[in-house]
Scaffold this active site. Structure first.
Site, PDB file in Angstrom:
ATOM      1  N   SER A  44       6.744   4.536   1.176  1.00  0.00           N
ATOM      2  CA  SER A  44       6.377   5.934   0.933  1.00  0.00           C
ATOM      3  C   SER A  44       5.270   6.302   1.918  1.00  0.00           C
ATOM      4  O   SER A  44       4.630   5.407   2.488  1.00  0.00           O
ATOM      5  CB  SER A  44       5.849   6.049  -0.506  1.00  0.00           C
ATOM      6  N   TYR A  76       1.269   3.729  -8.192  1.00  0.00           N
ATOM      7  CA  TYR A  76       2.382   3.887  -7.245  1.00  0.00           C
ATOM      8  C   TYR A  76       1.928   3.481  -5.845  1.00  0.00           C
ATOM      9  O   TYR A  76       2.623   2.726  -5.157  1.00  0.00           O
ATOM     10  CB  TYR A  76       2.855   5.338  -7.287  1.00  0.00           C
ATOM     11  N   LYS A  89       3.504   0.552  -3.337  1.00  0.00           N
ATOM     12  CA  LYS A  89       4.112   0.860  -2.040  1.00  0.00           C
ATOM     13  C   LYS A  89       3.351   0.185  -0.896  1.00  0.00           C
ATOM     14  O   LYS A  89       3.963  -0.232   0.086  1.00  0.00           O
ATOM     15  CB  LYS A  89       4.234   2.373  -1.851  1.00  0.00           C
TER      16      LYS A  89
END
Ligand SMILES: NC(=O)c1ccc[n+]([C@@H]2O[C@H](COP(=O)([O-])OP(=O)(O)OC[C@H]3O[C@@H](n4cnc5c(N)ncnc54)[C@H](OP(=O)(O)O)[C@@H]3O)[C@@H](O)[C@H]2O)c1
Length: 222
Positions: free
Chosen positions: A131, A144, A148
């Protein structure tokens, strides 16, 4: 092979790869969506209800797919979760675990059960979805971001383990209007490209990744 084929980028890539004449093996947790994919796309395409966070489910999936389809030419570790927006200290322990279980351990489960057959054949490309938040950070998405950033490191280490002729790359797909984006951007998500439009340029880009790209952080065309 695409994990998370039921919605968003995985669904759009599934449809685009099949439109281009490729066979797709895909999974997701939503039974209804998987049945719909099974009806829409006949064999050799294959869709199954698999939770990638469950190592035994992934093992059984590989045990069925590898003998019938052989090792994947292009393995897309796309399935992921994002935490509900919130300060790191407010994220419940279970929610943090769920994000890690899918985004890091789920990717590794798929690698554990499918990559040995690719290594044995000495060919195949592994794309682990990262991401922008695997290369930068923002408030309220710390779990998150952590997963990532982990994908970037895990993939580059994996790249150093592969035989010549193979590649593993982390991919930043860009910013695309999916359920995941809506959960963190709200109404402004609609200003970004649809997953169908994104897949039209992303699928040919993914098909061109080769062993010269091994270990390189990549970004899909916008
Ligand atoms: N959209 C963006 O702008 C954007 C930006 C940067 C990175 N990404 C990355 O791109 C990838 C796809 O994102 P997206 O926006 O398409 O997300 P999405 O719309 O939320 O779709 C996620 C997909 O993953 C599947 N999935 C989730 N947990 C799973 C599990 N445990 N086992 C199997 N499948 C699971 C979901 O299906 P079920 O619910 O049926 O399981 C769904 O098909 C992710 O890795 C994401 O981090 C997206």
């Amino acid at each position: 092979m695409i994990t998370g084929a039921t919605r968003g980028l995985g669904r759009a890539l599934t449809e685009e790869f099949i439109r281009l004449g490729h066979a797709v093996v895909g999974c997701g947790r939503s039974g209804k969506e998987i049945v719909q994919l099974q009806k829409q796309f006949a064999a050799p395409n294959d869709f199954a209800v698999i939770n990638v966070a469950d190592d035994s489910q992934v093992a059984a999936w590989a045990g069925r797919i590898l003998p019938s389809h052989g090792p994947p030419d292009l393995l897309l570790n796309n399935a992921a979760l994002i935490n509900r927006k919130g300060k790191l200290w407010d994220v419940p322990a279970q929610e943090f675990s769920d994000v890690v279980d899918v985004n890091i351990k789920g990717v590794t489960n798929v690698i554990r059960h499918f990559v040995p057959a690719m290594v044995k054949r000495r060919s195949g490309i592994i794309v682990n979805f990262s991401s922008g938040w695997g290369r930068s950070t923002d408030a309220e998405v710390a779990p998150y971001c952590a997963t990532k950033w982990a994908i970037e490191g895990l993939t580059q280490a994996l790249a150093q383990e592969l035989p010549a002729g193979m590649a593993a790359v982390p991919l930043n797909p860009g910013i695309i209007a999916t359920d995941m984006l809506r959960s963190c951007f709200g109404g402004s998500a609609s200003g970004y490209p649809t997953s169908t439009a994104w897949a039209r340029s992303a699928a040919p880009f993914l098909l061109k990744i080769n062993s010269a790209d091994n270990g390189k952080p990549m970004t899909a065309p916008s």
